[in-house]
Design a protein around this motif. Structure first.
Motif, PDB file in Angstrom:
ATOM      1  N   ASP A  32      79.973  -6.734  59.639  1.00 58.11           N
ATOM      2  CA  ASP A  32      79.967  -8.354  59.604  1.00 58.11           C
ATOM      3  C   ASP A  32      81.123  -8.751  58.524  1.00 58.11           C
ATOM      4  O   ASP A  32      82.143  -9.730  58.663  1.00 58.11           O
ATOM      5  CB  ASP A  32      79.028  -8.782  59.303  1.00 58.11           C
ATOM      6  CG  ASP A  32      77.910  -8.627  60.387  1.00 58.11           C
ATOM      7  OD1 ASP A  32      78.409  -8.752  61.686  1.00 58.11           O
ATOM      8  OD2 ASP A  32      76.544  -8.711  60.156  1.00 58.11           O
ATOM      9  N   CYS A  33      81.079  -7.771  57.210  1.00 60.30           N
ATOM     10  CA  CYS A  33      82.199  -8.425  56.406  1.00 60.30           C
ATOM     11  C   CYS A  33      83.035  -7.489  55.736  1.00 60.30           C
ATOM     12  O   CYS A  33      83.926  -7.744  54.924  1.00 60.30           O
ATOM     13  CB  CYS A  33      81.158  -9.078  55.104  1.00 60.30           C
ATOM     14  SG  CYS A  33      80.187  -7.873  54.309  1.00 60.30           S
ATOM     15  N   CYS A  53      75.366  -2.985  52.463  1.00 60.54           N
ATOM     16  CA  CYS A  53      76.262  -4.195  52.326  1.00 60.54           C
ATOM     17  C   CYS A  53      75.828  -5.194  50.965  1.00 60.54           C
ATOM     18  O   CYS A  53      74.509  -5.527  51.149  1.00 60.54           O
ATOM     19  CB  CYS A  53      76.662  -4.793  53.279  1.00 60.54           C
ATOM     20  SG  CYS A  53      77.842  -6.318  53.353  1.00 60.54           S
ATOM     21  N   SER A  55      77.039  -7.693  50.372  1.00 67.14           N
ATOM     22  CA  SER A  55      77.406  -9.312  50.614  1.00 67.14           C
ATOM     23  C   SER A  55      76.245  -9.845  51.567  1.00 67.14           C
ATOM     24  O   SER A  55      75.750 -10.819  51.461  1.00 67.14           O
ATOM     25  CB  SER A  55      78.705  -9.484  51.434  1.00 67.14           C
ATOM     26  OG  SER A  55      79.705  -9.101  50.311  1.00 67.14           O
ATOM     27  N   CYS A  56      76.128  -9.077  52.790  1.00 63.89           N
ATOM     28  CA  CYS A  56      75.020  -9.399  53.940  1.00 63.89           C
ATOM     29  C   CYS A  56      73.739  -8.809  53.865  1.00 63.89           C
ATOM     30  O   CYS A  56      72.993  -9.214  54.600  1.00 63.89           O
ATOM     31  CB  CYS A  56      75.787  -9.395  55.141  1.00 63.89           C
ATOM     32  SG  CYS A  56      76.110  -7.902  55.724  1.00 63.89           S
TER      33      CYS A  56
END
Length: 106
Positions: A32-33, A53, A55-56
């Motif tokens: 995703d990121c 991750c 971030s997510c």
């Protein structure tokens, strides 16, 4: 997709150096990121890698070997291989090799 079931004693086993595995895992990224953090944990001969991750917050865990019941297979197979190998030589030969080859290295 399910992996094919191969009996543990028939599977190929490998020795993997952590630096080489880390280099391979550096190619992994969050779908995703694009970000990923790598953590590892060692339980006897078992290596557990967790990719996460920041971030997510997605996370995936990978084990370097299957389990036999609740025990990592390598933690059973390694002492079994030592025990079975020792059955092919006398205890006198074992201690001679240990004294002349193994202990000087340690």
């Amino acid at each position: 997709m399910d992996e094919p079931v191969t009996p543990i004693h028939k599977e190929k086993k490998c020795i993997v150096f952590m630096t080489c595995l880390t280099r391979l895992l550096s190619w992994c990224h969050c779908p995703d990121c694009g970000s990923v953090g790598i953590c590892h944990n060692v339980i006897g001969s078992l290596l557990v890698i967790t990719l996460s991750c920041a971030s997510c917050f997605k996370k995936v865990t990978w084990n370097s070997q299957p389990y036999i019941g609740s025990t990592p297979a390598g933690n059973i197979l390694l002492p079994a291989s030592i025990l079975l190998a020792l059955a092919t030589i006398s205890s006198r030969t074992y201690f001679r090799h240990q004294r002349s080859v193994l202990l000087p290295v340690v």
